[in-house]
Write an enzyme that holds these catalytic residues in place. Structure first.
Site, PDB file in Angstrom:
ATOM      1  N   LYS A   1      10.218   6.596  10.221  1.00 56.59           N
ATOM      2  CA  LYS A   1       9.477   6.965   8.820  1.00 56.59           C
ATOM      3  C   LYS A   1       9.631   8.605   9.313  1.00 56.59           C
ATOM      4  CE  LYS A   1       7.091   5.289   5.668  1.00 56.59           C
ATOM      5  NZ  LYS A   1       7.245   4.816   5.042  1.00 56.59           N
TER       6      LYS A   1
ATOM      7  N   ASP B   1       8.436   7.808  -0.347  1.00 59.33           N
ATOM      8  CA  ASP B   1       7.436   7.464   0.552  1.00 59.33           C
ATOM      9  C   ASP B   1       5.979   8.572  -0.562  1.00 59.33           C
ATOM     10  OD1 ASP B   1       5.381   5.330   1.947  1.00 59.33           O
ATOM     11  OD2 ASP B   1       4.773   7.139   2.160  1.00 59.33           O
TER      12      ASP B   1
HETATM   13  P1  NDP Z   1       2.844   7.917  -4.767  1.00 62.18           P
HETATM   14  O1  NDP Z   1       3.253   9.924  -4.138  1.00 62.18           O
HETATM   15  O2  NDP Z   1       3.835   7.501  -6.036  1.00 62.18           O
HETATM   16  O3  NDP Z   1       1.326   7.344  -5.539  1.00 62.18           O
HETATM   17  C1  NDP Z   1       1.217   7.788  -4.233  1.00 62.18           C
HETATM   18  C2  NDP Z   1      -0.623   7.338  -4.843  1.00 62.18           C
HETATM   19  O4  NDP Z   1      -2.113   7.074  -3.827  1.00 62.18           O
HETATM   20  C3  NDP Z   1      -1.247   8.440  -5.763  1.00 62.18           C
HETATM   21  O5  NDP Z   1      -2.404   8.252  -7.270  1.00 62.18           O
HETATM   22  C4  NDP Z   1      -1.611   9.485  -5.055  1.00 62.18           C
HETATM   23  O6  NDP Z   1      -2.839  10.057  -5.800  1.00 62.18           O
HETATM   24  C5  NDP Z   1      -3.079   8.106  -4.152  1.00 62.18           C
HETATM   25  N1  NDP Z   1      -2.980   8.753  -3.021  1.00 62.18           N
HETATM   26  C6  NDP Z   1      -2.902   9.296  -1.925  1.00 62.18           C
HETATM   27  N2  NDP Z   1      -3.140   9.796  -0.869  1.00 62.18           N
HETATM   28  C7  NDP Z   1      -4.475   8.883  -1.627  1.00 62.18           C
HETATM   29  C8  NDP Z   1      -5.376   9.552  -0.608  1.00 62.18           C
HETATM   30  N3  NDP Z   1      -6.021  10.038   0.625  1.00 62.18           N
HETATM   31  N4  NDP Z   1      -6.912   8.926  -1.296  1.00 62.18           N
HETATM   32  C9  NDP Z   1      -6.404   8.492  -2.110  1.00 62.18           C
HETATM   33  N5  NDP Z   1      -5.463   8.526  -3.145  1.00 62.18           N
HETATM   34  C10 NDP Z   1      -4.492   9.143  -2.632  1.00 62.18           C
HETATM   35  O7  NDP Z   1       3.136   6.605  -3.565  1.00 62.18           O
HETATM   36  P2  NDP Z   1       4.057   5.334  -3.412  1.00 62.18           P
HETATM   37  O8  NDP Z   1       3.385   4.471  -4.499  1.00 62.18           O
HETATM   38  O9  NDP Z   1       5.039   5.852  -3.265  1.00 62.18           O
HETATM   39  O10 NDP Z   1       3.274   5.313  -1.703  1.00 62.18           O
HETATM   40  C11 NDP Z   1       1.753   4.270  -1.964  1.00 62.18           C
HETATM   41  C12 NDP Z   1       1.973   3.786  -0.698  1.00 62.18           C
HETATM   42  O11 NDP Z   1       2.168   2.520  -1.132  1.00 62.18           O
HETATM   43  C13 NDP Z   1       1.495   4.876   0.258  1.00 62.18           C
HETATM   44  O12 NDP Z   1       0.909   4.048   1.624  1.00 62.18           O
HETATM   45  C14 NDP Z   1       3.653   3.925   0.420  1.00 62.18           C
HETATM   46  O13 NDP Z   1       3.743   4.330   2.685  1.00 62.18           O
HETATM   47  C15 NDP Z   1       3.444   2.684   0.247  1.00 62.18           C
HETATM   48  N6  NDP Z   1       4.874   2.024   0.337  1.00 62.18           N
HETATM   49  C16 NDP Z   1       5.633   3.059  -1.142  1.00 62.18           C
HETATM   50  C17 NDP Z   1       7.078   2.685  -0.875  1.00 62.18           C
HETATM   51  C18 NDP Z   1       8.087   2.867  -2.470  1.00 62.18           C
HETATM   52  O14 NDP Z   1       8.815   2.197  -1.945  1.00 62.18           O
HETATM   53  N7  NDP Z   1       8.161   4.257  -2.515  1.00 62.18           N
HETATM   54  C19 NDP Z   1       7.093   1.210  -0.379  1.00 62.18           C
HETATM   55  C20 NDP Z   1       6.433   0.344   0.357  1.00 62.18           C
HETATM   56  C21 NDP Z   1       5.438   1.014   0.732  1.00 62.18           C
HETATM   57  P3  NDP Z   1      -2.694  12.211  -6.394  1.00 62.18           P
HETATM   58  O15 NDP Z   1      -2.100  11.618  -6.798  1.00 62.18           O
HETATM   59  O16 NDP Z   1      -4.357  12.205  -6.752  1.00 62.18           O
HETATM   60  O17 NDP Z   1      -1.581  12.528  -4.705  1.00 62.18           O
HETATM   61  O1  2IT Z   2       7.031   2.166   3.635  1.00 59.58           O
HETATM   62  C1  2IT Z   2       7.952   1.838   3.357  1.00 59.58           C
HETATM   63  O2  2IT Z   2       9.303   0.502   3.389  1.00 59.58           O
HETATM   64  C2  2IT Z   2       8.607   2.926   2.216  1.00 59.58           C
HETATM   65  N1  2IT Z   2       8.231   4.093   1.424  1.00 59.58           N
HETATM   66  C3  2IT Z   2      10.220   2.506   1.469  1.00 59.58           C
HETATM   67  C4  2IT Z   2      11.318   2.979   2.746  1.00 59.58           C
HETATM   68  C5  2IT Z   2      12.611   2.942   2.670  1.00 59.58           C
HETATM   69  O3  2IT Z   2      13.842   3.087   3.151  1.00 59.58           O
HETATM   70  O4  2IT Z   2      13.083   2.759   0.687  1.00 59.58           O
END
Ligand code: NDP
Ligand code: 2IT
Length: 448
Positions: free
Chosen positions: A129, A169
């Site tokens: 990560k 992420d």
């Molecule tokens: P994005 O950046 O697309 O979206 C994140 C969302 O979460 C936004 O709405 C953001 O609000 C909100 N957010 C972020 N930090 C905070 C906080 N401290 N308090 C409240 N809201 C918050 O990220 P993802 O959707 O990609 O990721 C979301 C979660 O999923 C994370 O935990 C990530 O690690 C996990 N994840 C992501 C994967 C992926 O493929 N993208 C894969 C597996 C897990 P704002 O816009 O106001 O910042």
């Molecule tokens: O938390 C996760 O699994 C991710 N942000 C995706 C990682 C990846 O390599 O696609």
């Protein structure tokens, strides 16, 4: 020679002593180790190879200065990282997060979780990560692009298609991956599959954007089916308004669920009429603007905006935390149990605090941990790596089917490893099944 058995409290206090101040990493260790220690104590080969001691220390943590200039030519400095946690079963793989809360502890927790998650996908990927404490909110496109380029100027020397393959992420999506990939090529003169989540015209994979959110809902559906239930007609509360949240909402709606909330760092919207595909698409477009608040949804549609709050007190059948770590605490879990919530499925990584998990368990709420439920994203990243190696793209249909198969398999592996006379403990099942694969590979590799 077989070592003495591991004692959980001794192990944790030693870990805390060696890693002072890394609270989020300690939290992840406290979540996972109670499930692993009995397995290790029963398996002499794991004890002899000190598997747990080695797995709770990343292979390496790289940190570097990232300097960039804003649109007024003011120079800024951020700290970038890559935690290469474990490469026993394949090259390091995991996302990059740009957020002011990023630090070594947060990335170590994410790399630790990623190691088990990637093992559960069945694909040959180790865990890693990275990211930076850079806050893109309110920054111009040019500023974010320059930050991505400066970040890659440091990161490029540590990654490679057979070494470490980052992805997105929080705050790192296909746009940022495109800028980083461009900079990688400029520096190295190599067109190589060194990042996943790329745009389709330069080696990206169909279904990668949707994969995490869709996979969350697919896992939920398997979990409900296992308990003779379905998503159809269920009221669903979702946090987040980004990649994971909006695609989870999309598939939930397509499968007959009624999604009534989304949230961001400013608050949440409650839409009693339920989100539609058009409304979800509006959210996606709206949130593309740097720093845009979800509050505007309430003006655009007939919905209520709750500033500085999370959606867990809204009555629901199912809750999908899809924003960030520790967003669902004891108070939230108490409200969910009181309101009759049947299932919590983690779209984010470690969104549920330890106290909250205990409350959900006592309330007999089904619980799916992120390392299983959100593994669809990294799984399709693994398929992107394979397509890049073959220099051939698979069709959207083939990838959609592959994602479904992988999520079904993750569900059954976790259910089998977590089943007891008391029901299925998916968190334990995911921890044990992911761990065994990595531990066996570490044993096979011997000790240097
Ligand atoms: P994005 O950046 O697309 O979206 C994140 C969302 O979460 C936004 O709405 C953001 O609000 C909100 N957010 C972020 N930090 C905070 C906080 N401290 N308090 C409240 N809201 C918050 O990220 P993802 O959707 O990609 O990721 C979301 C979660 O999923 C994370 O935990 C990530 O690690 C996990 N994840 C992501 C994967 C992926 O493929 N993208 C894969 C597996 C897990 P704002 O816009 O106001 O910042
Ligand atoms: O938390 C996760 O699994 C991710 N942000 C995706 C990682 C990846 O390599 O696609």
């Amino acid at each position: 020679m077989t070592k003495t058995k591991i004692n959980l409290d001794d192990f944790l206090s030693d870990l805390e002593r060696r890693t002072p101040g890394e609270d989020t990493f300690h939290q992840a260790a406290k979540d996972v180790l109670p499930d692993l220690i009995p397995v290790v104590n029963e398996t002499p080969a794991y004890r002899e190879a000190a598997i747990l001691e080695r797995l709770s220390e990343p292979d390496r943590t790289i940190s570097f200065r990232v300097e960039w200039s804003d649109d007024n030519n003011v120079v800024h400095v951020n700290r970038g990282y890559r935690v290469q946690f474990n490469d026993a079963i394949g090259p390091y793989k995991g996302g990059l997060r740009f957020h002011p809360t990023v630090n070594r502890s947060v990335l170590k927790f994410l790399g630790f979780e990623q190691t088990f998650k990637n093992a559960l996908t069945g694909l040959p990927m180790g865990g890693g990560k990275g990211g930076a404490d850079f806050d893109p909110a309110g920054r111009s496109e040019n500023e974010i692009m320059r930050f991505c380029q400066s970040f890659m100027q440091q990161l490029h020397r540590h990654i490679g298609p057979n070494i470490d393959i980052p992805a997105g992420d929080i705050n790192v999506g296909v746009r940022e991956i495109g800028w980083m990939f461009g900079e990688y090529r400029r520096i190295t003169n190599h067109f190589a599959g060194v990042l996943t989540g790329k745009g389709l015209s330069f080696g990206g994979s169909e279904m990668r954007t949707e994969a995490t959110g869709y996979g969350v809902v697919q896992f939920l559906c398997h979990m409900l089916a296992e308990h003779n239930d379905t998503i159809d007609g269920k009221t669903i509360v979702i946090s987040g308004a980004g990649n994971v949240a909006t695609f989870a909402a999309e598939l939930a709606v397509c499968n007959g669920g009624k999604v009534i909330t989304l949230s961001d760092s400013n608050g949440f919207i409650h839409d009693k009429n339920g989100l539609t595909l058009d409304k979800i698409s509006w959210v996606r477009d709206h949130k593309k603007q740097s720093g845009a608040s979800l509050e505007a949804y309430a003006d655009e549609f007939d919905a209520t905006w709750y500033p500085d709050a999370a959606p867990w007190s809204v009555e629901c059948d199912i809750a999908l935390p899809c924003a960030t770590q520790n967003e669902l605490d004891a108070e939230a879990a108490t409200a969910l149990v009181k309101n009759g919530c049947k299932a919590v499925v983690e779209g984010a990584n470690m969104p549920t605090t330890r106290d909250a998990k205990a409350i959900l368990r006592d309330g007999r709420v089904l619980f799916a941990p992120g390392k299983a439920a959100n593994a669809g994203g990294v799984a399709v990243s693994g398929l992107e790596i394979n397509q890049n190696r073959q220099r051939r793209s698979q069709s959207r249909d083939a990838l959609a089917e592959a994602l479904k198969d992988i999520m079904q398999n993750i569900h059954s592996v976790c259910a089998d490893a977590g089943r007891s006379k008391d029901g299925i403990d998916y968190a334990k099942g995911a921890n044990v099944a992911g761990f065994k694969k990595v531990a066996d590979a570490m044993c096979a590799a011997g000790i240097a």
